[in-house]
Motif scaffolding. Structure first.
Motif, PDB file in Angstrom:
ATOM      1  N   PHE A 247      -4.635 -17.723 -49.082  1.00  0.00           N
ATOM      2  CA  PHE A 247      -3.995 -16.407 -49.086  1.00  0.00           C
ATOM      3  C   PHE A 247      -4.191 -15.810 -47.694  1.00  0.00           C
ATOM      4  O   PHE A 247      -5.332 -15.618 -47.264  1.00  0.00           O
ATOM      5  CB  PHE A 247      -4.616 -15.504 -50.155  1.00  0.00           C
ATOM      6  N   PRO A 248      -3.137 -15.487 -46.960  1.00  0.00           N
ATOM      7  CA  PRO A 248      -3.269 -15.170 -45.527  1.00  0.00           C
ATOM      8  C   PRO A 248      -4.029 -13.896 -45.169  1.00  0.00           C
ATOM      9  O   PRO A 248      -4.369 -13.724 -44.004  1.00  0.00           O
ATOM     10  CB  PRO A 248      -1.814 -15.090 -45.058  1.00  0.00           C
ATOM     11  N   PHE A 249      -4.271 -13.005 -46.125  1.00  0.00           N
ATOM     12  CA  PHE A 249      -5.094 -11.849 -45.799  1.00  0.00           C
ATOM     13  C   PHE A 249      -6.568 -12.243 -45.915  1.00  0.00           C
ATOM     14  O   PHE A 249      -7.174 -12.154 -46.986  1.00  0.00           O
ATOM     15  CB  PHE A 249      -4.772 -10.668 -46.718  1.00  0.00           C
ATOM     16  N   LEU A 250      -7.110 -12.713 -44.809  1.00  0.00           N
ATOM     17  CA  LEU A 250      -8.486 -13.202 -44.735  1.00  0.00           C
ATOM     18  C   LEU A 250      -9.413 -11.990 -44.596  1.00  0.00           C
ATOM     19  O   LEU A 250      -9.435 -11.311 -43.560  1.00  0.00           O
ATOM     20  CB  LEU A 250      -8.625 -14.154 -43.546  1.00  0.00           C
ATOM     21  N   ILE A 251     -10.192 -11.701 -45.618  1.00  0.00           N
ATOM     22  CA  ILE A 251     -10.940 -10.452 -45.701  1.00  0.00           C
ATOM     23  C   ILE A 251     -12.002 -10.295 -44.601  1.00  0.00           C
ATOM     24  O   ILE A 251     -12.043  -9.247 -43.935  1.00  0.00           O
ATOM     25  CB  ILE A 251     -11.553 -10.280 -47.104  1.00  0.00           C
ATOM     26  N   PRO A 252     -12.881 -11.270 -44.351  1.00  0.00           N
ATOM     27  CA  PRO A 252     -13.867 -11.065 -43.286  1.00  0.00           C
ATOM     28  C   PRO A 252     -13.224 -10.780 -41.927  1.00  0.00           C
ATOM     29  O   PRO A 252     -13.727  -9.943 -41.166  1.00  0.00           O
ATOM     30  CB  PRO A 252     -14.643 -12.386 -43.264  1.00  0.00           C
ATOM     31  N   SER A 253     -12.114 -11.444 -41.637  1.00  0.00           N
ATOM     32  CA  SER A 253     -11.454 -11.238 -40.346  1.00  0.00           C
ATOM     33  C   SER A 253     -10.776  -9.879 -40.268  1.00  0.00           C
ATOM     34  O   SER A 253     -10.702  -9.274 -39.189  1.00  0.00           O
ATOM     35  CB  SER A 253     -10.441 -12.357 -40.096  1.00  0.00           C
ATOM     36  N   ASN A 254     -10.282  -9.362 -41.387  1.00  0.00           N
ATOM     37  CA  ASN A 254      -9.726  -8.008 -41.389  1.00  0.00           C
ATOM     38  C   ASN A 254     -10.817  -6.970 -41.181  1.00  0.00           C
ATOM     39  O   ASN A 254     -10.623  -5.978 -40.468  1.00  0.00           O
ATOM     40  CB  ASN A 254      -8.955  -7.759 -42.680  1.00  0.00           C
ATOM     41  N   PHE A 255     -11.981  -7.175 -41.793  1.00  0.00           N
ATOM     42  CA  PHE A 255     -13.119  -6.292 -41.513  1.00  0.00           C
ATOM     43  C   PHE A 255     -13.482  -6.324 -40.032  1.00  0.00           C
ATOM     44  O   PHE A 255     -13.748  -5.286 -39.413  1.00  0.00           O
ATOM     45  CB  PHE A 255     -14.326  -6.718 -42.348  1.00  0.00           C
ATOM     46  N   PHE A 256     -13.504  -7.525 -39.460  1.00  0.00           N
ATOM     47  CA  PHE A 256     -13.824  -7.691 -38.041  1.00  0.00           C
ATOM     48  C   PHE A 256     -12.789  -6.966 -37.173  1.00  0.00           C
ATOM     49  O   PHE A 256     -13.142  -6.331 -36.168  1.00  0.00           O
ATOM     50  CB  PHE A 256     -13.862  -9.185 -37.716  1.00  0.00           C
ATOM     51  N   ALA A 257     -11.523  -7.028 -37.566  1.00  0.00           N
ATOM     52  CA  ALA A 257     -10.472  -6.350 -36.811  1.00  0.00           C
ATOM     53  C   ALA A 257     -10.688  -4.840 -36.800  1.00  0.00           C
ATOM     54  O   ALA A 257     -10.448  -4.180 -35.781  1.00  0.00           O
ATOM     55  CB  ALA A 257      -9.103  -6.693 -37.391  1.00  0.00           C
ATOM     56  N   VAL A 258     -11.138  -4.274 -37.916  1.00  0.00           N
ATOM     57  CA  VAL A 258     -11.410  -2.834 -37.969  1.00  0.00           C
ATOM     58  C   VAL A 258     -12.474  -2.463 -36.941  1.00  0.00           C
ATOM     59  O   VAL A 258     -12.321  -1.504 -36.169  1.00  0.00           O
ATOM     60  CB  VAL A 258     -11.850  -2.419 -39.385  1.00  0.00           C
ATOM     61  N   VAL A 259     -13.563  -3.222 -36.899  1.00  0.00           N
ATOM     62  CA  VAL A 259     -14.635  -2.971 -35.933  1.00  0.00           C
ATOM     63  C   VAL A 259     -14.109  -3.113 -34.504  1.00  0.00           C
ATOM     64  O   VAL A 259     -14.378  -2.263 -33.635  1.00  0.00           O
ATOM     65  CB  VAL A 259     -15.809  -3.931 -36.165  1.00  0.00           C
TER      66      VAL A 259
END
Length: 477
Positions: free
Chosen positions: A268-280
């Motif tokens: 599933f392309p919404f990779l959660i850890p990487s989205n959290f990292f993007a916020v930071v």
């Protein structure tokens, strides 16, 4: 002559893969086993006086000889073997290979030099080398923000026939959110550590603006964006479904990542850890533009996207697990589908506090952490050698040293950290270095003998313990 069993019982040293007949006594092997495995001084790629002094100082605080030897080998491994530093067009330029692959990953190059940031103010040469990494990462992003790994020039690569927009400067073109987050992390960390903003020039600003543009494209609100990827291979995680665009997503504000930090394709392309990292990363970029570049408009644009992604994470990243309550999913698609697992490569769910994505005592993170170290996580393995998280990248029953190190870096328990140190000491297979993965039942069966990210992360762990929990380095493991 000692038998193998008597030898191990007497010395505590594993000799997997070493012929006992080569040694006349256990004392000889002890001496050789604790010898430095570093290149000769004249063969080292880069030398920093402050790093050398730090090695001596920290080693003196470690009572376990083998753990001290591991630190001596691993902490400088990036400088010793992977750094290619030069002055190009009156600017420092540093190409950092990942180890046994002669290419520079944006992710790996950041993690490889991260533990040297705190020393840069004491060593001008080291500081210039780090500026060179930032400059080279900037150049790479300007070549292609969708690529994960780069050549040292337009040399082509073994992956040049991949069905994507390959260029001769690219080693590989796998779109991974973290590939653009890590350069921001390095720039921000360098600025905070040194106060030096001289490398955030016009090119750096063009590259960081390109990062924001790429993140917006991969929210996929208008269309699937310009990136697609396919590879002719029988290895399923090395190519992409959906005609190269990945499985469908519902555009809910998250950023699509077609590959994981393991370089494996997402489900599933919404990779959660990487989205959290993007916020930071977006928040860090916003601060830099506000305080250094004095561009409040772009700073506001970065912050706006960070808030949008964060809001979507609150809505879509958390799920009720049958055994653990509310935890973070690893991947989602915005339609309600969620994947429950974790991967050793960071950003991972385990690494969220390490990357500044959440407090370590966050209740959802703590539930997630318990899930990660359970049999409910299909990539958690426990065997005769150790227990830890692996990755589909190396298939089943293989534990990654990075996951053991990350477990210690994110732990508040001295006993848990001590257990991790024991695993690290007993699973390097008498090489003196960390590896990519090893068999859960036999640490002598390992992948990648030269993997600088794992070595650097181990050095970072020991430095953290030296500063924060020195009593743990006084133990024998």
């Amino acid at each position: 002559m000692f038998t193998r069993r008597e030898f191990i019982k007497t010395t505590g040293i594993s000799i997997a893969g070493i012929g006992l007949s080569n040694f006349s006594s256990p004392l000889k092997l002890i001496k050789e086993n604790f010898m430095s495995q570093r290149p000769k001084p004249e063969d080292r790629k880069f030398v920093s006086e402050i790093v050398e002094k730090t090695i001596v100082k920290v080693k003196q605080s470690i009572n376990d000889d083998e753990l001290a030897r591991l630190f001596e080998n691993c902490y400088p491994n990036t400088l010793d073997t992977t750094v290619n530093f030069k002055i190009e067009n009156d600017k420092p330029d540093t190409f950092v290979i990942t180890g046994d692959i002669n290419a520079m990953w944006l992710r790996d190059s950041t993690t490889q030099v991260w533990s040297y940031l705190s020393l840069a103010v004491e060593d001008g040469k080291l500081k210039e080398m780090l500026k060179g990494v930032i400059n080279r990462q900037t150049e790479c992003i300007l070549i292609d923000p969708y690529a994960n790994a780069f050549n040292n020039g337009p040399t082509g690569s073994e992956w040049e026939k991949d069905i994507t927009q390959m260029k001769p400067e690219l080693h590989e073109r796998k779109w991974e959110i973290d590939s653009l987050c890590y350069p921001i992390r390095l720039s921000y960390g360098f600025w905070k550590a040194t106060g030096d903003s001289s490398c955030f020039d016009d090119n750096w600003q063009k590259a960081t603006r390109l990062i924001l543009k790429t993140f917006h494209e991969q929210q996929r609100k208008i269309d699937v964006g310009p990136y697609s990827f396919s590879r002719t291979t029988s290895w399923s995680t090395d190519t992409v479904p959906g005609n190269g665009y990945g499985n469908p997503v519902n555009p809910v504000g998250l950023i699509a990542s077609i590959f994981r930090p393991s370089d494996d394709a997402t489900i599933f392309p919404f990779l959660i850890p990487s989205n959290f990292f993007a916020v930071v990363s977006l928040r860090q970029l916003s601060e830099m533009y506000q305080k250094i570049i004095k561009d409040n408009e772009f700073a506001s644009d970065c912050l706006s996207l960070a808030l949008e992604v964060e809001s979507a994470l609150h809505q879509y990243a958390v799920a009720n697990h049958l055994s653990f309550g509310k935890i973070y999913a690893y991947e989602v698609d915005g339609f309600g589908n969620k994947l429950f697992m974790d991967d050793a490569n960071a950003p991972s769910l385990l690494s969220l506090p390490y990357l500044g994505c959440c407090p370590v005592n966050d209740p959802v993170y703590q539930n997630t952490r318990r899930f990660v170290f359970s049999k409910n996580n299909p990539y958690f393995f426990e065997g005769k050698a150790a227990q830890g998280v692996g990755s589909p990248h190396t298939l089943v029953n293989r534990i990654w040293h990075i996951s053991i190190i990350m477990r210690a870096l994110t732990s508040e328990s001295d006993d848990e950290i001590a257990q991790c140190l024991n695993y690290l000491k007993t699973t390097h297979a008498d090489t003196g270095f960390m590896h990519e993965s090893f068999n859960k039942d036999d640490a002598g069966d390992f992948t990648r003998s030269w993997f600088a990210w794992a070595n650097s992360l181990f050095g970072e762990l020991i430095l953290k313990l030296y500063t924060e929990k020195p009593a743990l380095l006084k133990r024998i493991y």
